[in-house]
Write an enzyme that holds these catalytic residues in place. Structure first.
Site, short mmCIF file in Angstrom:
data_model
loop_
_atom_site.label_atom_id
_atom_site.label_comp_id
_atom_site.label_asym_id
_atom_site.label_seq_id
_atom_site.Cartn_x
_atom_site.Cartn_y
_atom_site.Cartn_z
CG ASN A 192 100.73 -60.33 38.59
OD1 ASN A 192 101.94 -60.13 38.54
ND2 ASN A 192 99.87 -59.55 37.97
CB CYS A 233 97.34 -62.56 43.68
SG CYS A 233 95.81 -61.72 43.23
CD GLU A 274 99.31 -60.57 46.90
OE1 GLU A 274 99.70 -60.74 45.73
OE2 GLU A 274 98.82 -59.50 47.31
N1 THU Z 1 97.27 -58.79 41.82
C1 THU Z 1 98.20 -59.39 42.62
O1 THU Z 1 99.06 -60.13 42.13
N2 THU Z 1 98.12 -59.17 43.95
C2 THU Z 1 97.18 -58.38 44.54
O2 THU Z 1 97.00 -58.42 45.75
C3 THU Z 1 96.41 -57.46 43.70
C4 THU Z 1 96.20 -57.94 42.31
C5 THU Z 1 97.32 -59.04 40.37
C6 THU Z 1 96.17 -59.86 39.86
C7 THU Z 1 96.13 -59.43 38.42
O3 THU Z 1 97.06 -60.23 37.69
C8 THU Z 1 96.65 -58.00 38.43
O4 THU Z 1 97.30 -57.83 39.68
C9 THU Z 1 95.56 -56.95 38.30
O5 THU Z 1 94.54 -57.14 39.22
#
Ligand code: THU
Length: 132
Positions: A42, A53, A55
């Site tokens: 992320n 994010c 993924e």
């Molecule tokens: N986040 C992800 O990278 N993947 C997810 O599916 C859930 C949320 C990240 C986004 C943000 O940078 C941090 O986690 C908090 O929400």
């Protein structure tokens, strides 16, 4: 490559997370049928809605290397969560469109918990290009 190896690569990607606002680091690793693995973490921004994010970054990373859904074999996601890290709704929508419906998706955490799922289970009755 087995799921433990793919999750280990996702954990390595997690180290690249840029998450100074949430302090919630997420890593992802996308395995392709040719054995190539694309990582994502992320990446946040002071303008919060611009955060991306892990993924989605892994999927886009693979696509920027010429890969597409038919090349995707498995996806692993990891974070320091109590249970296996569950993808957000936005990622579920993107996974639904760009990742095979029934390829394995390994949700995991730093404690070694793993939950295996797939795109259809993550987002049943999805909105898709066919609805337009
Ligand atoms: N986040 C992800 O990278 N993947 C997810 O599916 C859930 C949320 C990240 C986004 C943000 O940078 C941090 O986690 C908090 O929400």
């Amino acid at each position: 490559m087995d799921k433990a190896q793919l999750i280990a690569i996702a954990e390595e990607a997690r180290e690249l997370s840029y998450s100074p606002y949430s302090h919630f680091a997420v890593g992802a690793a996308l395995l392709c049928t040719d054995g190539t693995v694309y990582q994502g973490a992320n990446v946040e921004n002071s303008s919060y809605p611009l955060c991306m994010c892990a993924e989605r970054n892994a999927i886009y990373n693979a696509m920027m290397h010429g890969k597409s859904s038919e090349d995707f074999a498995a996806l692993a996601i990891i974070a320091d969560t109590e249970g296996p890290c569950s993808p957000c709704g936005a990622c579920r929508q993107v996974i639904s469109e760009l990742f095979p419906a029934h390829a394995p998706i390994y949700l995991s955490n730093l404690r070694g918990d793993i939950r295996e799922t797939d795109a259809e289970e993550l987002l049943p009755f999805a909105f898709s290009g066919g609805d337009l």
